[in-house]
Design a protein around this motif. Structure first.
Motif, mmCIF file in Angstrom:
data_model
loop_
_atom_site.group_PDB
_atom_site.id
_atom_site.type_symbol
_atom_site.label_atom_id
_atom_site.label_comp_id
_atom_site.label_asym_id
_atom_site.label_seq_id
_atom_site.Cartn_x
_atom_site.Cartn_y
_atom_site.Cartn_z
ATOM 1 N N LYS A 165 35.968 -46.895 -18.674
ATOM 2 C CA LYS A 165 35.522 -48.293 -18.648
ATOM 3 C C LYS A 165 35.638 -48.761 -17.195
ATOM 4 C CE LYS A 165 35.001 -49.120 -23.112
ATOM 5 N NZ LYS A 165 35.970 -49.847 -23.912
ATOM 6 N N GLY A 199 39.465 -44.451 -22.024
ATOM 7 C CA GLY A 199 39.121 -45.865 -21.883
ATOM 8 C C GLY A 199 39.386 -46.654 -23.148
ATOM 9 N N THR A 200 40.631 -47.025 -23.337
ATOM 10 C CA THR A 200 41.066 -47.876 -24.472
ATOM 11 C C THR A 200 40.442 -47.399 -25.777
ATOM 12 O OG1 THR A 200 39.308 -49.567 -24.107
ATOM 13 C CG2 THR A 200 41.408 -49.900 -22.982
ATOM 14 N N PRO A 240 37.878 -53.615 -33.241
ATOM 15 C CA PRO A 240 38.038 -55.038 -33.565
ATOM 16 C C PRO A 240 36.792 -55.689 -34.169
ATOM 17 C CG PRO A 240 38.219 -54.674 -31.188
ATOM 18 C CD PRO A 240 38.272 -53.347 -31.840
ATOM 19 N N TYR A 265 33.151 -56.090 -23.047
ATOM 20 C CA TYR A 265 34.072 -57.209 -23.267
ATOM 21 C C TYR A 265 33.903 -58.279 -22.190
ATOM 22 C CZ TYR A 265 36.284 -54.349 -26.787
ATOM 23 O OH TYR A 265 36.502 -53.605 -27.915
ATOM 24 N N THR A 295 40.099 -58.280 -29.103
ATOM 25 C CA THR A 295 40.192 -56.833 -28.904
ATOM 26 C C THR A 295 41.665 -56.518 -28.644
ATOM 27 O OG1 THR A 295 39.352 -54.867 -27.817
ATOM 28 C CG2 THR A 295 39.666 -56.790 -26.397
ATOM 29 N N GLU A 332 46.685 -49.953 -32.446
ATOM 30 C CA GLU A 332 45.663 -49.127 -31.801
ATOM 31 C C GLU A 332 46.365 -48.075 -30.955
ATOM 32 O OE1 GLU A 332 42.363 -49.859 -32.494
ATOM 33 O OE2 GLU A 332 43.109 -51.519 -33.723
#
Ligand code: GLU
Length: 303
Positions: A74, A136-137, A189, A208, A225, A252
């Protein structure tokens, strides 16, 4: 530097919720030597390994052939995965985790090609071989595991809410019935809102940062998120945005996305996390140490 200080201030309230999530996240890895490789530069706690061989890893074979590693990231998530257009620098906890993995494969910064991939396009990018791995998350879940594999987890957070500064009505998702809540297409999310909060009006964008822009402009009522992501946005505009103090409402677990069936690479990355000594902690401290987040390194789940 300026970012880090702001990050710290805005992160404190949200951090309390993250602490709870972090408690069940396993213990830090035991320190261990890394077998005689070159000393790391002062700012990089990892070392670039030499003479690496990963027999049976198709991904590693491709990396060797190209002489480059292609990493999906990201680049609009401050503190986690961020590209600064002015300084042309890439930074963040996830980016450093990605660099650490590259170094363990014998690749230094000059050998890395980064590709920014939005949440919705991650599985496809990995399946197509557009990236060698993705950091990336990226939450580990069973649906995604049908298409790709995950090393890790290497971080644990949970879904939270970002609202305009001073907002008192919306502290929890339940309080947003009839309101517009924004998240990224293809993310956990947005799926959660659609499945479990039918009275919320979902708004989605690829990034985002687009949700955040719409929140600031008054086009949406909240952004949801992972709290670790939201803390970074709030820190960028503390006078305009805040993370609610309500507890996180999911868990998460972030994994490294890689090609399905490349068990050799997956085991290699998992071993790196497990045997990495204090590298994880140093990466955390450098990127999120001032954020107020107090998550420990989770134990890997070598499924
Ligand atoms: N961790 C969540 C996910 O993987 C949200 C963050 C993101 O979209 O990257 O969907």
């Amino acid at each position: 530097m300026r970012f880090k200080k702001a990050f710290a201030a805005a992160g404190l309230v949200a951090a309390a919720a993250l602490v709870l999530t972090g408690c069940n996240s396993g213990s830090p890895a035991a320190p261990e030597g890394d077998g005689g490789s070159e000393p790391a530069a002062a700012s990089t706690p990892w070392t670039v390994e030499e003479g690496v061989s990963l027999e049976g890893s198709p991904t590693f074979d491709k990396i060797q052939e190209r002489g480059k590693v292609v990493i999906g990231v990201k680049e609009d998530q401050p503190g986690l995965g961020y590209f600064d257009n002015v300084t042309q620098e890439r930074s963040g906890f996830d980016v450093d985790i990605a660099r650490w993995i590259a170094a363990s494969l014998g690749m230094d910064e000059d050998d890395i090609k980064y590709k920014a991939i939005a949440s919705a396009n991650r599985e496809q990018a990995i399946v197509n071989g557009d990236v060698d791995y993705y950091v990336g998350t990226y939450s580990i879940n069973d649906k995604r595991k049908t298409e790709i594999d995950f090393a890790g987890p290497y971080f644990i957070t949970g879904q939270g809410l970002l609202v305009r500064q001073g907002e008192t009505d919306f502290q929890k998702l339940e309080e947003l019935n009839g309101k517009t809540v924004c998240s990224a297409t293809g993310s956990t999310p947005i799926q959660n809102i659609k499945e479990n909060f039918p009275e919320i009006d979902p708004q989605e964008f690829d990034l985002y940062s687009a949700c955040v822009e719409n929140l600031v402009n008054g086009q949406v009522d909240a952004v949801t998120t992972d709290q670790a992501i939201l803390i970074g946005y709030a820190a960028q505009q503390p006078e305009k945005l805040m993370v609610t103090s309500g507890p996180v409402f999911t868990e998460e677990q972030y994994g490294v996305g890689l090609a399905k069936g490349d068990d050799v690479l997956r085991a290699h990355i998992n071993d790196m996390f497990t045997d990495g000594g204090d590298v994880w902690t140093k990466i955390f401290d450098q990127n999120l140490g001032d954020s107020g987040i107090t998550v420990e390194q989770p134990a890997v789940d070598a499924y």
